[in-house]
Design a protein around this motif. Structure first.
Motif, PDB file in Angstrom:
ATOM      1  N   PHE A  65       1.176  -0.916  -0.203  1.00 15.00           N
ATOM      2  CA  PHE A  65       0.092   0.118  -0.305  1.00 15.00           C
ATOM      3  C   PHE A  65       0.737   1.182  -0.129  1.00 15.00           C
ATOM      4  CE2 PHE A  65      -2.861  -2.928   0.945  1.00 15.00           C
ATOM      5  CZ  PHE A  65      -3.863  -3.050   0.925  1.00 15.00           C
ATOM      6  N   GLN A 104       0.066   3.475  -2.667  1.00 15.23           N
ATOM      7  CA  GLN A 104       0.851   4.001  -4.133  1.00 15.23           C
ATOM      8  C   GLN A 104      -0.071   4.668  -4.950  1.00 15.23           C
ATOM      9  OE1 GLN A 104       1.077   0.116  -6.478  1.00 15.23           O
ATOM     10  NE2 GLN A 104       0.883  -1.140  -4.498  1.00 15.23           N
ATOM     11  N   ARG A 105       0.446   5.508  -6.048  1.00 14.46           N
ATOM     12  CA  ARG A 105      -0.579   6.246  -6.205  1.00 14.46           C
ATOM     13  C   ARG A 105      -1.418   5.668  -6.698  1.00 14.46           C
ATOM     14  NH1 ARG A 105       1.798  11.071  -8.541  1.00 14.46           N
ATOM     15  NH2 ARG A 105       1.128  10.732 -10.583  1.00 14.46           N
ATOM     16  N   ALA A 106      -2.813   6.361  -7.196  1.00 14.29           N
ATOM     17  CA  ALA A 106      -3.890   6.238  -7.925  1.00 14.29           C
ATOM     18  C   ALA A 106      -3.617   5.845  -9.479  1.00 14.29           C
ATOM     19  CB  ALA A 106      -4.945   7.044  -8.035  1.00 14.29           C
ATOM     20  N   VAL A 146      -5.874   1.260  -8.562  1.00 12.99           N
ATOM     21  CA  VAL A 146      -6.280   1.713  -7.206  1.00 12.99           C
ATOM     22  C   VAL A 146      -6.326   3.430  -7.102  1.00 12.99           C
ATOM     23  CG1 VAL A 146      -3.251   2.652  -5.307  1.00 12.99           C
ATOM     24  CG2 VAL A 146      -3.702   0.715  -7.243  1.00 12.99           C
ATOM     25  N   TYR A 170      -8.260   6.409  -4.104  1.00 18.46           N
ATOM     26  CA  TYR A 170      -8.966   6.560  -3.111  1.00 18.46           C
ATOM     27  C   TYR A 170      -9.886   7.188  -2.704  1.00 18.46           C
ATOM     28  CZ  TYR A 170      -3.625   6.513  -1.814  1.00 18.46           C
ATOM     29  OH  TYR A 170      -2.336   5.630  -2.127  1.00 18.46           O
ATOM     30  N   LEU A 201      -7.215   9.312   4.387  1.00 14.42           N
ATOM     31  CA  LEU A 201      -7.213   8.428   3.366  1.00 14.42           C
ATOM     32  C   LEU A 201      -7.873   7.120   3.728  1.00 14.42           C
ATOM     33  CD1 LEU A 201      -4.560  10.292   1.834  1.00 14.42           C
ATOM     34  CD2 LEU A 201      -6.641  10.706   0.983  1.00 14.42           C
ATOM     35  N   GLU A 231      -7.121   3.938   0.742  1.00 15.47           N
ATOM     36  CA  GLU A 231      -6.222   3.468  -0.637  1.00 15.47           C
ATOM     37  C   GLU A 231      -7.118   1.720  -0.553  1.00 15.47           C
ATOM     38  OE1 GLU A 231      -1.994   1.601  -2.282  1.00 15.47           O
ATOM     39  OE2 GLU A 231      -1.869   3.042  -0.358  1.00 15.47           O
ATOM     40  N   HIS A 270      -7.421  -0.956  -3.913  1.00 13.14           N
ATOM     41  CA  HIS A 270      -7.140  -1.302  -4.263  1.00 13.14           C
ATOM     42  C   HIS A 270      -8.265  -2.264  -5.443  1.00 13.14           C
ATOM     43  CE1 HIS A 270      -2.831  -1.612  -3.140  1.00 13.14           C
ATOM     44  NE2 HIS A 270      -3.555  -0.045  -3.338  1.00 13.14           N
ATOM     45  N   HIS A 295      -8.836  -3.054   1.060  1.00 14.16           N
ATOM     46  CA  HIS A 295      -7.846  -2.393   1.439  1.00 14.16           C
ATOM     47  C   HIS A 295      -7.761  -2.243   3.025  1.00 14.16           C
ATOM     48  CE1 HIS A 295     -12.018  -2.582   3.269  1.00 14.16           C
ATOM     49  NE2 HIS A 295     -12.056  -2.696   1.826  1.00 14.16           N
ATOM     50  N   ALA A 297      -2.520  11.974  -3.415  1.00 17.44           N
ATOM     51  CA  ALA A 297      -3.904  11.201  -3.096  1.00 17.44           C
ATOM     52  C   ALA A 297      -4.621  11.347  -4.757  1.00 17.44           C
ATOM     53  CB  ALA A 297      -4.673  10.382  -1.986  1.00 17.44           C
ATOM     54  N   GLU A 344      -5.370  10.528  -9.216  1.00 16.28           N
ATOM     55  CA  GLU A 344      -7.193   9.799  -9.437  1.00 16.28           C
ATOM     56  C   GLU A 344      -7.561  10.615 -10.519  1.00 16.28           C
ATOM     57  OE1 GLU A 344     -10.369   8.043  -7.201  1.00 16.28           O
ATOM     58  OE2 GLU A 344      -8.894   8.775  -5.643  1.00 16.28           O
TER      59      GLU A 344
END
Length: 306
Positions: free
Chosen positions: A68, A70-72, A84, A86, A95, A97, A99, A111, A193, A197
């Motif tokens: 966990f 990571q970037r979207a 990914v 958020y 936040l 996150e 997946h 998550h 985040a 996204e």
């Protein structure tokens, strides 16, 4: 000893509720031929092994899902995509996150933090008691619930910024400055985040990425998510600017208070300056006064003798 299976949430035409994440249960869902959604909170290493054995996910997708922070993003594999995304929750970093493994046959969300936004989506399908007829629409509702969860958190930021400004004018303290810095750090984390996204859905709307089973109606819904992300990004930037202004107000208030104190000290110094001058003058010449007094005494005694 074989560890007990984790509890996950399932949305399927035959069941909406909790389910043991076991190989047999997952194979049964796959064999049914109907689309299903598995939501796995707080996954363990054994859970990823079950997903690997049953769904035969690509090793890179599983590796990304296990880590966990990571970037979207959206990664396209042969028969599924890995997402990914958020959302916001009222915890320490604000936040969550998530997946997502998504295909035309299933959706699996993973998550670590709580995701209250998913509860309402599950209840919606539980009340319908009908199969998931549009998988892309389900994915939209899940991501939309995550994105919309930012708005209440940002509204709280707005109210708290107004309170901090009012408190700063009344009584500025170090606690307020620390809270301003803490809120700015949270907004920076949210911006890190939200911005990728937003770019992800911009690419999706521009045709740079594709989702399995995407329909024209689903594309309209995902465009709405993109609009919400633009609004959220603008709000985050606005609140960062407001916090910067609040910090400037705090520093100006402290500086003005320091100026008032310096004026008071200047008045006191002005009052005591003549006294300080007199005491300093006679203090520096005390030896001369003694000698002058002794000389005058000798002169008077000499005159009396004469």
């Amino acid at each position: 000893m074989v560890p007990a299976a984790s509890i996950c949430h399932v949305v399927h035409e035959d069941q909406v509720g909790e389910l043991d994440l076991s190989r047999d249960n997952l194979k049964r869902l796959l064999a049914s031929g109907s689309f299903f959604w598995i939501d796995l909170p707080r996954p363990r290493e054994e859970d990823f092994a079950v997903l690997r054995d049953v769904f035969q996910f690509h090793p890179l997708a599983l590796e990304d899902s296990e880590h966990f922070g990571q970037r979207a993003k959206l990664d396209d594999y042969d028969d599924f995509v890995f997402l990914v995304v958020y959302g916001a929750v009222p915890d320490e970093d604000r936040l969550v996150e998530v997946h997502c493994f998504y295909s035309e046959r299933f959706l699996i969300t993973v998550h670590r933090d709580e995701a209250p936004a998913f509860t309402e989506v599950r209840h919606r399908y539980q009340k319908r008691r009908a199969p998931i007829d549009d998988p892309a629409l389900l994915l939209y509702r899940i991501i939309d619930a995550l994105v919309d969860s930012f708005f209440p958190i940002l509204a709280d930021f707005d109210d708290r910024i107004d309170e901090l400004e009012n408190q700063t004018f009344l009584h500025a303290s170090d606690e307020q400055l620390q809270e301003i810095f803490a809120m700015k750090r949270l907004l920076v984390g949210m911006r890190k985040a939200v911005t990728p996204e937003r770019d992800l859905f911009a690419s999706l709307m521009g045709g740079g990425a594709e989702l399995p089973g995407m329909t024209t109606e689903a594309e309209r819904h995902f465009r709405d998510i993109y609009d919400h992300l633009i609004r959220i990004s603008d709000l985050i930037d606005t609140y960062r600017d407001l916090l910067t202004s609040s910090m400037d107000v705090f520093l100006s208030t402290v500086s003005n208070r320091l100026n008032v104190v310096m004026k008071q000290l200047a008045v006191i110094a002005t009052i005591f300056l003549p006294l300080t001058f007199i005491t300093g003058f006679f203090g520096q010449n005390f030896g001369w006064l003694v000698r002058e007094h002794q000389r005058l005494a000798r002169v008077r005694r000499a005159r009396r003798r004469d």
